[in-house]
Write a protein that holds these residues in place. Sequence first.
Motif, PDB file in Angstrom:
ATOM      1  N   LYS A 272       0.849  -1.189   0.000  1.00 45.07           N
ATOM      2  CA  LYS A 272       0.000   0.000   0.000  1.00 45.07           C
ATOM      3  C   LYS A 272       0.885   1.240   0.000  1.00 45.07           C
ATOM      4  N   VAL A 273       0.569   2.193  -0.871  1.00 42.27           N
ATOM      5  CA  VAL A 273       1.310   3.446  -0.951  1.00 42.27           C
ATOM      6  C   VAL A 273       0.326   4.601  -0.759  1.00 42.27           C
ATOM      7  N   THR A 274       0.583   5.440   0.221  1.00 37.56           N
ATOM      8  CA  THR A 274      -0.242   6.623   0.443  1.00 37.56           C
ATOM      9  C   THR A 274       0.647   7.859   0.407  1.00 37.56           C
ATOM     10  N   GLY A 275       0.061   8.992   0.072  1.00 38.10           N
ATOM     11  CA  GLY A 275       0.836  10.227  -0.023  1.00 38.10           C
ATOM     12  C   GLY A 275       0.158  11.377   0.693  1.00 38.10           C
ATOM     13  N   ASP A 276       0.960  12.185   1.346  1.00 34.73           N
ATOM     14  CA  ASP A 276       0.473  13.389   2.022  1.00 34.73           C
ATOM     15  C   ASP A 276       1.327  14.573   1.592  1.00 34.73           C
ATOM     16  N   VAL A 277       0.678  15.710   1.371  1.00 32.58           N
ATOM     17  CA  VAL A 277       1.376  16.896   0.883  1.00 32.58           C
ATOM     18  C   VAL A 277       1.152  18.066   1.829  1.00 32.58           C
ATOM     19  N   LEU A 278       2.261  18.705   2.201  1.00 31.51           N
ATOM     20  CA  LEU A 278       2.213  19.912   3.028  1.00 31.51           C
ATOM     21  C   LEU A 278       2.914  21.030   2.271  1.00 31.51           C
ATOM     22  N   ILE A 279       2.209  22.128   2.052  1.00 31.16           N
ATOM     23  CA  ILE A 279       2.794  23.301   1.406  1.00 31.16           C
ATOM     24  C   ILE A 279       2.699  24.468   2.373  1.00 31.16           C
ATOM     25  N   LYS A 280       3.819  25.118   2.631  1.00 35.01           N
ATOM     26  CA  LYS A 280       3.822  26.278   3.515  1.00 35.01           C
ATOM     27  C   LYS A 280       4.745  27.348   2.958  1.00 35.01           C
ATOM     28  N   ASP A 281       4.508  28.590   3.381  1.00 32.53           N
ATOM     29  CA  ASP A 281       5.369  29.676   2.924  1.00 32.53           C
ATOM     30  C   ASP A 281       6.445  29.954   3.962  1.00 32.53           C
ATOM     31  N   ASP A 282       7.300  30.933   3.677  1.00 32.75           N
ATOM     32  CA  ASP A 282       8.442  31.193   4.551  1.00 32.75           C
ATOM     33  C   ASP A 282       8.055  31.882   5.850  1.00 32.75           C
ATOM     34  N   LEU A 283       6.774  32.234   6.021  1.00 33.69           N
ATOM     35  CA  LEU A 283       6.287  32.769   7.290  1.00 33.69           C
ATOM     36  C   LEU A 283       5.657  31.678   8.151  1.00 33.69           C
ATOM     37  N   GLY A 284       5.643  30.458   7.623  1.00 32.47           N
ATOM     38  CA  GLY A 284       5.073  29.342   8.368  1.00 32.47           C
ATOM     39  C   GLY A 284       3.596  29.112   8.116  1.00 32.47           C
ATOM     40  N   ASN A 285       2.992  29.893   7.230  1.00 25.06           N
ATOM     41  CA  ASN A 285       1.577  29.707   6.920  1.00 25.06           C
ATOM     42  C   ASN A 285       1.373  28.418   6.127  1.00 25.06           C
ATOM     43  N   ILE A 286       0.454  27.571   6.565  1.00 25.42           N
ATOM     44  CA  ILE A 286       0.162  26.323   5.866  1.00 25.42           C
ATOM     45  C   ILE A 286      -0.876  26.594   4.786  1.00 25.42           C
ATOM     46  N   LEU A 287      -0.519  26.327   3.543  1.00 24.35           N
ATOM     47  CA  LEU A 287      -1.389  26.611   2.405  1.00 24.35           C
ATOM     48  C   LEU A 287      -2.143  25.369   1.950  1.00 24.35           C
ATOM     49  N   VAL A 288      -1.513  24.206   2.046  1.00 23.60           N
ATOM     50  CA  VAL A 288      -2.138  22.930   1.696  1.00 23.60           C
ATOM     51  C   VAL A 288      -1.653  21.886   2.680  1.00 23.60           C
ATOM     52  N   ASN A 289      -2.561  21.046   3.149  1.00 24.82           N
ATOM     53  CA  ASN A 289      -2.194  19.912   4.001  1.00 24.82           C
ATOM     54  C   ASN A 289      -3.243  18.831   3.758  1.00 24.82           C
ATOM     55  N   LYS A 290      -2.988  17.973   2.784  1.00 28.30           N
ATOM     56  CA  LYS A 290      -3.993  16.982   2.417  1.00 28.30           C
ATOM     57  C   LYS A 290      -3.346  15.759   1.781  1.00 28.30           C
ATOM     58  N   ARG A 291      -4.127  14.708   1.700  1.00 28.54           N
ATOM     59  CA  ARG A 291      -3.678  13.456   1.089  1.00 28.54           C
ATOM     60  C   ARG A 291      -3.868  13.540  -0.417  1.00 28.54           C
ATOM     61  N   ASN A 292      -2.953  12.903  -1.158  1.00 26.60           N
ATOM     62  CA  ASN A 292      -3.029  12.950  -2.617  1.00 26.60           C
ATOM     63  C   ASN A 292      -3.444  11.590  -3.172  1.00 26.60           C
TER      64      ASN A 292
END
Length: 212
Positions: free
Chosen positions: A8-28
Amino acid sequence: MKDSFKTKVTGDVLIKDDLGNILVNKRNSIHPGNMAIAIARGLSNTAHNQIFKMKLGNQGTYIDSSQQIVFRPPNTTDTTADLYNPTYYEVVDDSDSGVGVGNSVTFTNIPNSTSTRVIITCVVAANEAINRATDEADTETSSNGGLDGVDTTPTEGTYFFDELGLFTAGTGSPNLLNENEELMLSHLVFSPIEHTGNRELTIVYTLTITVT
């Protein structure tokens, strides 16, 4: 003794900017066929088995007649699947000479389990992805006044993206944005993100591989 195993292969993506703001946090979504090919290539020591690059695109969503954001389904079936509209890429394979600054692919075992994590880090600097398809930065010299050195058009601006994916390397084409025989391993669609020329974005892509 087991004569077969389930992977089983699962993926999670976290995108944040240089101020620490989380823009995306979800499974792909994982492309099962292409992932199986990549794993088989690795076990047989065949070329182009590793995660090589990350692509970003801008047609994962659209606005319908009622002005609502519609999320297109991920492309996870065709062997030649790609983003809906790839517009930018970063090499993340840190064994390659063209790897972007801050990019890497590492792995770590999960103690007391049959799982392993592959962690892909991709840094899109403040002066990258602005009117460019590669991770080459917009550099300023004494003679170009902040232009890209190619023509007289400034490259500062904004860049929108709403989809991304992991890819193996391809063959037979110098265009890394659309290589021959590349394999898309995963696809994620999300609300559009605006990347301006004054903030850095860090994308941390975690693949968890479990064998039972």
